[in-house]
Design a protein around this motif. Structure first.
Motif, PDB file in Angstrom:
ATOM      1  N   UNK A  87      28.286 -28.685  38.705  1.00 24.46           N
ATOM      2  CA  UNK A  87      27.293 -29.324  39.547  1.00 24.46           C
ATOM      3  C   UNK A  87      27.718 -30.747  39.897  1.00 24.46           C
ATOM      4  N   UNK A  99      25.477 -34.161  40.983  1.00 24.88           N
ATOM      5  CA  UNK A  99      24.164 -34.770  41.186  1.00 24.88           C
ATOM      6  C   UNK A  99      24.353 -36.175  41.734  1.00 24.88           C
ATOM      7  N   UNK A 158      20.125 -32.765  42.962  1.00 24.31           N
ATOM      8  CA  UNK A 158      21.253 -31.838  43.065  1.00 24.31           C
ATOM      9  C   UNK A 158      21.903 -31.965  44.424  1.00 24.31           C
ATOM     10  N   UNK A 185      19.959 -24.659  29.307  1.00 25.18           N
ATOM     11  CA  UNK A 185      19.469 -25.980  29.662  1.00 25.18           C
ATOM     12  C   UNK A 185      20.433 -27.108  29.453  1.00 25.18           C
ATOM     13  N   UNK A 186      21.551 -26.849  28.794  1.00 19.10           N
ATOM     14  CA  UNK A 186      22.390 -27.945  28.371  1.00 19.10           C
ATOM     15  C   UNK A 186      23.453 -28.245  29.408  1.00 19.10           C
ATOM     16  N   UNK A 187      23.205 -29.282  30.170  1.00 17.92           N
ATOM     17  CA  UNK A 187      24.204 -29.798  31.084  1.00 17.92           C
ATOM     18  C   UNK A 187      24.969 -30.904  30.374  1.00 17.92           C
ATOM     19  N   UNK A 193      14.169 -29.113  29.976  1.00 17.05           N
ATOM     20  CA  UNK A 193      15.155 -29.829  29.177  1.00 17.05           C
ATOM     21  C   UNK A 193      14.888 -31.318  29.284  1.00 17.05           C
ATOM     22  N   UNK A 201      16.638 -35.244  28.753  1.00 15.82           N
ATOM     23  CA  UNK A 201      17.884 -35.992  28.695  1.00 15.82           C
ATOM     24  C   UNK A 201      17.589 -37.469  28.499  1.00 15.82           C
ATOM     25  N   UNK A 231      22.088 -34.699  26.769  1.00  8.31           N
ATOM     26  CA  UNK A 231      21.133 -33.634  26.478  1.00  8.31           C
ATOM     27  C   UNK A 231      20.452 -33.881  25.139  1.00  8.31           C
ATOM     28  N   UNK A 267      16.073 -28.477  24.720  1.00  7.63           N
ATOM     29  CA  UNK A 267      15.523 -27.620  25.760  1.00  7.63           C
ATOM     30  C   UNK A 267      14.438 -26.744  25.156  1.00  7.63           C
ATOM     31  N   UNK A 300      14.886 -38.410  31.195  1.00  8.67           N
ATOM     32  CA  UNK A 300      14.767 -37.484  32.305  1.00  8.67           C
ATOM     33  C   UNK A 300      14.355 -36.111  31.816  1.00  8.67           C
ATOM     34  N   UNK A 345      18.752 -26.802  38.147  1.00 11.67           N
ATOM     35  CA  UNK A 345      17.845 -27.668  37.427  1.00 11.67           C
ATOM     36  C   UNK A 345      17.248 -28.676  38.401  1.00 11.67           C
TER      37      UNK A 345
END
Lengths: 115, 114
Positions: free
Chosen positions: A34, A36, A46, A101-103, B33, B35, B45, B48, B90, B103
């Motif tokens: 990704x 952003x 995004x 969920x973990x970016x 999630x 952050x 992170x 989540x 966030x 996301x």
């Protein structure tokens, strides 16, 4: 573990010039990638994403990025930038459906477009 | 469709206090999630939540905890605040479904610990 390296912390360019923001990642498994954008005092928006299929992905505002698996890169490009593109850009990676969920983000690249 | 909303936008707390940050997910999203983005850094992170249970955690101590409610809204709680907890927090909601994988981030809560 996966990691993301954005090779330039700051990139100054003149309006209407081309720009490339570089991103390399490391991962032992297939990833989703990704980009952003973050404007001052705002959250993340995004810009574009690579999930599968064509390795060249495009955004609606003229940015594009190419997934290069052999070089583990996902560089962001725009052929002609505008003043309004001034912002901080983050490259991010996730392992996909096994890691919802973990970016994992890079440190960010501040793009400054000068008139 | 509504986006992700976070409250409050700004907050100042004293070291040792506790804080609760709130997030309303984008309509239809079932995963949230959190952050932490320290000044000049990329987001890190924290954890989540999926179906009201923690489903993945980053390298943060137990004093960082969370909740997800049946309407998919969420809270981030931080106990015993430290100066290094000062950051932009966030929230991101997501719906993992084929090509819609992605996301949506809120605008964040700026927490300052003094």
């Amino acid at each position: 573990a996966q990691s993301v390296t954005q090779l330039d912390s700051q990139v100054p360019v003149f309006e209407e010039a081309p720009v490339e923001l570089r991103c390399n990642y490391s991962s032992s498994v297939s990833v989703y990638l990704f980009w952003y954008v973050q404007y001052p005092n705002q959250g993340l928006q995004l810009l574009l994403k690579y999930l599968s299929g064509s390795t060249l992905v495009e955004s609606i505002n003229g940015f594009e990025a190419e997934f290069n698996k052999s070089q583990t890169s996902f560089h962001l490009r725009k052929p002609s930038v505008h003043i309004s593109d001034t912002a901080e850009y983050f490259c991010a990676v996730t392992k996909g459906v096994t890691s919802y969920g973990k970016l994992t983000f890079g440190q960010g690249t501040i793009l400054t477009v000068h008139p | 469709e509504t986006g992700v909303t976070q409250s409050p936008t700004h907050l100042i707390k004293t070291r040792g206090q506790q804080v609760t940050l709130r997030c309303s997910s984008q309509s239809g999203h079932n995963t949230v999630s959190w952050y932490q983005q320290a000044l000049g850094q990329g987001p890190q992170f924290i954890f989540q939540y999926y179906r009201e249970e923690e489903n993945g955690r980053g390298n943060f101590p137990p004093r960082f905890s969370g909740l997800q409610f049946p309407n998919y809204s969420s809270e981030l709680n931080v106990n015993a605040l430290e100066l290094d907890d000062s950051a932009l927090y966030l929230c991101a909601s997501s719906l993992i479904q084929g090509s819609n994988y992605g996301y949506t981030f809120g605008s964040g809560t700026r927490l300052t610990v003094v």
